[in-house]
Design a protein around this motif. Structure first.
Motif, short mmCIF file in Angstrom:
data_model
loop_
_atom_site.label_atom_id
_atom_site.label_comp_id
_atom_site.label_asym_id
_atom_site.label_seq_id
_atom_site.Cartn_x
_atom_site.Cartn_y
_atom_site.Cartn_z
N HIS A 130 46.20 63.26 -7.52
CA HIS A 130 44.85 62.88 -7.90
C HIS A 130 44.79 61.35 -8.02
N VAL A 131 43.81 60.73 -7.39
CA VAL A 131 43.74 59.26 -7.40
C VAL A 131 42.32 58.78 -7.70
N GLU A 132 42.28 57.56 -8.21
CA GLU A 132 41.01 56.88 -8.49
C GLU A 132 40.88 55.77 -7.44
N VAL A 133 39.77 55.75 -6.75
CA VAL A 133 39.64 54.85 -5.60
C VAL A 133 38.43 53.94 -5.74
N GLU A 134 38.62 52.70 -5.33
CA GLU A 134 37.49 51.78 -5.16
C GLU A 134 37.43 51.44 -3.69
N ALA A 135 36.25 51.60 -3.08
CA ALA A 135 36.15 51.32 -1.66
C ALA A 135 34.92 50.48 -1.36
N ASP A 136 35.05 49.75 -0.27
CA ASP A 136 33.96 48.90 0.19
C ASP A 136 33.65 49.37 1.59
N GLY A 137 32.71 50.30 1.73
CA GLY A 137 32.50 50.92 3.03
C GLY A 137 33.73 51.72 3.40
N ARG A 138 34.31 51.38 4.53
CA ARG A 138 35.50 52.10 4.98
C ARG A 138 36.79 51.43 4.53
N ALA A 139 36.66 50.30 3.86
CA ALA A 139 37.85 49.57 3.45
C ALA A 139 38.22 49.91 2.01
N LEU A 140 39.49 50.15 1.81
CA LEU A 140 39.98 50.44 0.47
C LEU A 140 40.06 49.15 -0.33
N ARG A 141 39.50 49.17 -1.52
CA ARG A 141 39.66 47.99 -2.39
C ARG A 141 40.81 48.19 -3.34
N SER A 142 40.88 49.38 -3.95
CA SER A 142 42.01 49.66 -4.84
C SER A 142 42.22 51.17 -4.92
N ILE A 143 43.44 51.53 -5.21
CA ILE A 143 43.76 52.95 -5.40
C ILE A 143 44.77 53.06 -6.52
N ALA A 144 44.51 53.97 -7.46
CA ALA A 144 45.42 54.11 -8.60
C ALA A 144 45.64 55.59 -8.88
N PRO A 145 46.86 55.95 -9.24
CA PRO A 145 47.13 57.36 -9.52
C PRO A 145 46.52 57.81 -10.84
N ILE A 146 46.05 59.03 -10.87
CA ILE A 146 45.64 59.67 -12.12
C ILE A 146 46.80 60.56 -12.52
N PRO A 147 47.31 60.42 -13.76
CA PRO A 147 48.54 61.14 -14.13
C PRO A 147 48.45 62.63 -13.85
N ARG A 148 49.57 63.17 -13.44
CA ARG A 148 49.65 64.58 -13.12
C ARG A 148 49.59 65.41 -14.40
N THR A 149 48.97 66.57 -14.30
CA THR A 149 48.89 67.45 -15.47
C THR A 149 49.71 68.71 -15.18
N LEU A 150 49.68 69.63 -16.14
CA LEU A 150 50.38 70.90 -15.95
C LEU A 150 49.40 72.00 -15.53
N GLU A 151 48.32 71.59 -14.94
CA GLU A 151 47.32 72.56 -14.50
C GLU A 151 47.93 73.49 -13.46
N VAL A 152 47.58 74.76 -13.54
CA VAL A 152 48.14 75.76 -12.64
C VAL A 152 47.39 75.79 -11.31
N GLU A 153 46.09 75.65 -11.40
CA GLU A 153 45.27 75.75 -10.20
C GLU A 153 45.57 74.58 -9.27
N PRO A 154 45.76 74.88 -7.98
CA PRO A 154 46.04 73.78 -7.05
C PRO A 154 44.81 72.90 -6.86
N PRO A 155 45.00 71.65 -6.40
CA PRO A 155 43.86 70.77 -6.15
C PRO A 155 42.94 71.36 -5.09
N PRO A 156 41.72 70.87 -4.99
CA PRO A 156 40.74 71.47 -4.06
C PRO A 156 41.03 71.12 -2.61
N ILE A 157 42.20 71.48 -2.17
CA ILE A 157 42.61 71.23 -0.79
C ILE A 157 42.28 72.46 0.02
#
Length: 701
Positions: A130-157
């Motif tokens: 899980h990540v937090e993203v700042e973008a400027d159009g199609r260009a990435l400005r910043s990306i930071a991880p959101i700490p992993r949890t012990l959630e059982v359900e898989p991410p919405p992939i």
DNA sequence: TGTAGGCATGTTGAACTTTGCTT
DNA sequence: AAGCAAAGTTCAACATGCCT
């Protein structure tokens, strides 16, 4: 623009990284980030600053600076090296090789790490995380991880599982749900089916595609030939998907589920595209590289092979954990006590790691940190699983997660001494063994002091017996051992009757991991015997199970040895009679064996290899890894191709071969009782007609 | 060698031995 | 008794799968 999402993949294009994300809203996003791949060089005969100045003017160099890094996981002091950034990914190899050959360079480091690993590592990112993203159009400005949890359900992939069954004119494409149950079938004229399925593919826009590799290759090839939309291409190494998508085999997906797959990918620290199918060893290797780079350790490229062990080392090497030879035979009122995840727990709690085995363990070892994290996660999901309904979706997610982590944890110990491990050494493997052995001996001594007798012990488990021992008695002992040894131990099973088996070959010596028993709370537990093996036909397995139930369905050991034994023999004899009378349906006799290599690479004409070749002749695709189903039709025939037949292609079978298999299965479980089902078996007289049938059959053949 | 190691079992086929027939 | 081939036996190498 800022948002959060899950990092599906990172790929490279020139001097850019291409990130694929799936947002919480279900949108797929592609972002570009600047990426100049780097490596390190150690100067020879000059200072790092001089080497830096020398490289500064090179055409392919995008940047160069001096840096302080550790030369190994053991070394805490930093050495001065030069960090070289290459202008784009395409020039990386060339510059690395050139610098490596320079006379003023002692060695280059981090050169064989995947770009994906470096990109993620340097930004503290985790694939499918899980990540937090700042973008400027199609260009990435910043990306930071959101700490992993012990959630059982898989991410919405999004995942699409499918299988092709295409003929030249008509065909079918099946899709599967999370349990690999058929979900939908596209059927009709092949072209129509293909078009419909590709439309479905585009609508669903899956992030992970689960199928047999050949099915995906065929799909991609056909869509190209028919001028449909293309989702990937077929290379020499197999199918490759575009657009941040990854492929995974149906067997891996079926075993781990999406949740387990996510655990494996996240552990490995490489995108699913690369790591989804990796076995545990490669996963551990990858994770170790990630951790080493994060800790500022230089990674020397893998130079050739590890030195092979000398004869002396082989002789003196400390192989395996401790095994107490099983006390062969029937036992009453036994419990097995297991250390929970003993080897990972030893690594974590006793701080055992590659670089500290020979030292005082004054600081935390290299492998301890991420092994602890993996162990904690596994135990959390393993225990949570017990509180969930067995057939719930959550249970399956939990099971997939804990299974994926379990495979890695088992291998963390095994891999510590593996030749392919660039950090590992045999001492670490030996040290874990030594500690495991000591713990087991201490446990046994404690058990003995409390009046328990050890029937069998192996690595991390003890089989104990004490007259009149209760459930609480065993539990108290397990708690006392946990306390004394400092490793968690629990009662794994309590047996009303337990039969420890000898090796089949000879001498009556006990075999490791071969036993069966009836549990105190009903049910049975079997290890190592035929019915546990996939390559035992269902009929033989069921007969063995029935024989065990008949044998142990008694009140006293004496009864087991008399009435139980004769009931078990009756089960076996009944089965042999039914085989000879052809009452057993041929489907129940099917044997399934995995083809572990391509058919032409076998030296022995094994039954499943012959069956595989027969299948190949009739156009069925067989490759390394295929599960081959076959039936014995004439096991003793001189021609290997006449011995077996692929399953589902006829009704006949070699009854005597299956009689033999049933008798062997019976012998396995009855050996401690001094009975051999083969001797009890006297074939009934055969009628003349049966011989005539045999003769006419062979003439026709 | 191309990524866990260790144990147990089953199968194959070449090498070797025995058997049975012929001369 | 020797010569020979078929039939039977033995054993190392090959191969798979389970277990932790």
């Amino acid at each position: 623009m800022g948002f959060d999402g899950w990092l599906l993949d990172v790929r490279f294009d020139g001097d850019e990284a291409v990130l694929w994300l799936r947002t919480a809203e279900g949108e797929k996003v592609k972002l570009r980030d600047r990426y100049t791949p780097d490596f390190y060089a150690e100067p020879l005969g000059m200072t790092a600053a001089q080497l830096r100045d020398l490289l500064e003017e090179h055409d392919l160099v995008a940047g160069v600076s001096t840096a302080r890094r550790r030369s190994s996981i053991r070394e805490m002091a930093e050495t001065e090296v030069v960090n070289i950034r290459v202008d784009e990914v395409g020039n990386y190899r060339a510059l690395l090789d050139e610098v490596d050959r320079m006379p003023c360079v002692a060695a280059t480091y981090d050169g064989d790490l995947e770009h994906e690993l470096k990109y993620l590592c340097d930004r503290s990112l985790i694939p499918l995380g899980h990540v937090e993203v700042e973008a400027d159009g199609r260009a990435l400005r910043s990306i930071a991880p959101i700490p992993r949890t012990l959630e059982v359900e898989p991410p919405p992939i999004r995942l699409l599982a499918f299988a092709l069954k295409l003929g030249s004119s008509r065909g079918e494409i099946l899709t599967f749900d999370e349990n690999l149950e058929q979900e939908y079938a596209f059927a009709g004229p092949t072209r129509q089916v293909l078009r419909d399925f590709l439309d479905h593919f585009a609508d669903l826009d899956p992030d992970i595609v689960a199928s047999r590799p050949k099915d995906l290759s065929d799909l991609l090839t056909l869509s190209r030939l028919l001028g449909h939309r293309r989702f990937g291409r077929v290379t020499r190494d197999g199918p490759v998907l575009y657009g941040g998508r990854a492929h995974v085999s149906l067997s891996t997906y079926g075993r781990l589920s999406l949740a387990g797959l996510v655990e494996r990918v996240q552990y490995t620290r490489l995108p699913a595209r690369l790591s989804a199918e990796w076995a545990a060893g490669r996963a551990i290797e990858s994770r170790q590289c990630y951790e080493a780079r994060r800790r500022g350790v230089l990674l020397l490229h893998r130079g050739g092979f590890q030195p092979v062990m000398t004869m002396r080392e082989l002789l003196y090497r400390d192989s395996g954990g401790l095994i107490f030879t099983p006390d062969v035979g029937l036992h009453e009122n036994v419990a097995s006590l297991d250390f929970e995840s003993m080897f990972p727990n030893l690594i974590v709690r006793r701080n055992i790691s590659y670089e500290n085995v020979r030292d005082l363990r004054d600081r935390e070892g290299f492998i301890v940190d991420f092994t602890r994290e993996t162990l904690d996660r596994r135990l959390y999901f393993k225990h949570l699983r017990y509180r969930l309904p067995k057939d719930s979706q959550e249970w399956r997610w939990c099971e997939g997660r804990q299974l994926a982590l379990k495979e890695i944890l088992f291998c963390t110990y095994g891999y510590s001494g593996c030749w392919a491990n660039r950090f590992g050494n045999f001492d670490t493997f030996t040290e874990v063994n030594r500690q495991a052995r000591d713990a087991l001996v201490e446990s046994m001594n404690l058990a003995r002091s409390r009046g328990f007798h050890t029937l069998y012990g192996n690595n991390d488990s003890l089989f104990l017996k004490r007259p009149g021992a209760t459930r609480e008695g065993f539990q108290d002992l397990a708690a006392a051992i946990s306390d004394h040894v400092g490793l968690p131990m629990a009662v794994e099973a309590r047996f009303r009757f337990l039969v420890l088996l000898p090796q089949k070959g000879e001498t009556g010596i006990g075999a490791v991991n071969r036993y069966y028993g009836r549990l105190a709370d009903g049910g049975h537990k079997h290890r190592g015997i035929e019915l546990r093996r996939r390559d035992t036909s269902p009929f033989v397995a069921r007969i063995q199970e029935e024989a065990i139930e008949a044998l142990l369905g008694c009140e006293t050991p004496e009864e087991v040895r008399t009435e139980g034994l004769s009931r078990a023999l009756a089960v076996l004899e009944g089965a042999c009679r039914r085989l000879r009378d052809r009452e057993v349906p041929v489907e129940a006799l099917k044997t399934s064996t995995v083809l572990r290599r391509d058919p032409e690479r076998y030296k022995a004409r094994l039954p499943h290899v012959a069956a595989a070749e027969a299948l190949a002749l009739t156009g069925t695709r067989v490759v390394k890894g295929s599960l081959i189903d076959y039936v014995y039709v004439d096991a003793g025939h001189g021609n290997p191709f006449r011995r077996v037949r692929p399953a589902g292609r006829g009704a006949g079978y070699d009854a005597e071969k299956y009689v033999q298999l049933v008798q062997e299965a019976g012998r396995s479980i009855l050996m401690p009782f001094g009975v051999d089902p083969r001797e009890a078996d006297v074939p009934r007289p055969r009628r003349l007609e049966e011989f005539l049938v045999g003769v006419s059959g062979s003439v026709e053949g």
